[in-house]
Design a protein around this motif. Sequence first.
Motif, PDB file in Angstrom:
ATOM      1  N   TRP A  40       1.023  -7.212  -0.027  1.00  0.00           N
ATOM      2  CA  TRP A  40       1.921  -6.396  -0.858  1.00  0.00           C
ATOM      3  C   TRP A  40       2.387  -7.170  -2.081  1.00  0.00           C
ATOM      4  CZ3 TRP A  40       0.441  -2.096   0.295  1.00  0.00           C
ATOM      5  CH2 TRP A  40       0.489  -1.525   1.553  1.00  0.00           C
ATOM      6  N   LEU A  43      -0.312  -7.199  -4.555  1.00  0.00           N
ATOM      7  CA  LEU A  43      -0.354  -5.890  -5.213  1.00  0.00           C
ATOM      8  C   LEU A  43       0.647  -5.835  -6.364  1.00  0.00           C
ATOM      9  CD1 LEU A  43      -1.069  -2.773  -5.310  1.00  0.00           C
ATOM     10  CD2 LEU A  43       0.897  -2.475  -3.778  1.00  0.00           C
ATOM     11  N   LEU A 216       0.566   3.155  -3.839  1.00  0.00           N
ATOM     12  CA  LEU A 216       0.747   2.147  -2.793  1.00  0.00           C
ATOM     13  C   LEU A 216       2.141   1.518  -2.741  1.00  0.00           C
ATOM     14  CD1 LEU A 216      -2.653   0.183  -2.841  1.00  0.00           C
ATOM     15  CD2 LEU A 216      -1.948   2.092  -1.391  1.00  0.00           C
TER      16      LEU A 216
END
Length: 531
Positions: A40, A43, A216
């Motif tokens: 994450w 990301l 996301l």
Amino acid sequence: MAPNAVKNADGANAYTELMDPQRTWYNNRRLSRLIILNAWIVLLEIQTSTASGYDGSMMNGLQSLPQWESYFNFPTRGKLGLLGAIQNIGSLAGYPFTPYLCDGIGRKPTVFIGALLMVIATAIQTAAQSVGMFIGARFLVGFGLTFAASASPMLIAELSYPKYRAPLTSTYNSLWHLGSIVAAWSTFGSFKIQSTWAWRIPSVLQAAPSVVQVFLIWFVPESPRYLVRKGKEAQALRTLAYYHADGDEMDPLVRYEFEEIKAAMDFDRTVSANVGWKAFLSSKGNLKRARIIIAIAFFSQWSGNGLASYYLNKVLSDIGITNPTTQLLLNGILSIWSLICALTASSTVERFGRRVLFISSACLMTVCFTMQTVCFARFTITGDNNAAHGVIAFIFLYSAAYNLAFSPLIVTYALEILPYNIRAKGFNIFNITISVALVFNQYVNPIALAALSWKYYVVYCVWLVCECIFLYFYLVETKNHTLEETATIFDGEDAREKIVGTAATHAGMAAKGVEDQGEEEKGSTEFVEIA
């Protein structure tokens, strides 16, 4: 176990003795959780920082495309400066709102809003039918990017496992160059298209990171510090435990992190009244913070790097390299070189410390930029091609020097010296300063280069010397300190006792409570067996 953490606060990170030495991102009891957390974080890094880097490099590349220049009537001087600066003017328009969104609705929703605006803006930019439409779209790009670029690094710093916080946060800004690489090679690849799609394709590709982020971001955990601030302490503790200790809420590291976060917020709120904009004038510690973050923000853009970052084609044209293919190729290679240098430096931030890297970077930049100026002047006066090659060589060496500290560390350092209650507002000041510096650079640089040529470089040579002096006397070392511990550096011994001491005491009491409970359960079990 927790009280030992205080003993380490002056030397190593207070969490050092509390972290399981066997728990790394690739080796822990529940491998998936730490891998997922780091996924994450990656990301957030790639989607936000890459989008920012893409924009700067794309504008650099578009200026070398005859298709773009002819479509917008060969912009020069003031108009070219406006095309470069308008994105940061858009950012300035967004900054008044970002701290209130980050602190009010959370880091995650703020990232989503920024990403969504970026998708809309790039769609308009791709479809631009006039220079006015293109400028308006770039304004909206900057406006949207402000929200994502303000919230993402704070979320990264506040979520990261302590051992990896500094390298991961440093990697965030370093990945600006990844976006730069994609943009540089996209414009190089579309160069042969004999239509407006030569510049529309790089423009539409700019939306890709933001599209991914829109879908996301909702799976990313929220900042535990934001949750504590909003009174959601149980949720914050679960988040810390899930990602930092395999779900064990009584893990010594998790208890210390949790108690330190609460103690720091209590200190900021009740002891030092460290809230709101007035907080930056309320204490010597905050004045020091403001001085440093404003200075490093200016230095990150006023060190001569803006010439190669946004107007490399103009610089190359001035030294006789006018072939668009050669210009685009050099732009692409320079982006790859910069990324390698920045990522290498990111991996060393906890080994060498902030002061060593910043001061070394500034001194090396001064030397490289001065030599670049000398070579540029020699070419202009004598037409010596070897001097032109020297300019290119020193552009690459200068990039390595700049990326030693100013790519990886400026965001990391700004975030770690700001306590939570003023972190969003302080980081907003940092970003506003960068945008103001960029607006000036992007608007003035092409005008000054056209009027003064190599003489304009001398201004940056003098300024770089001033940077070296400031960094030597005013930069504070924060190596191996937690986000909360840095308050003890700027705010004195009272902060140390309130934050570090209180956290250790409460964490120790929690650990003792677990031990006592374990003893009671053990005794109860033995009684049943005897009976």
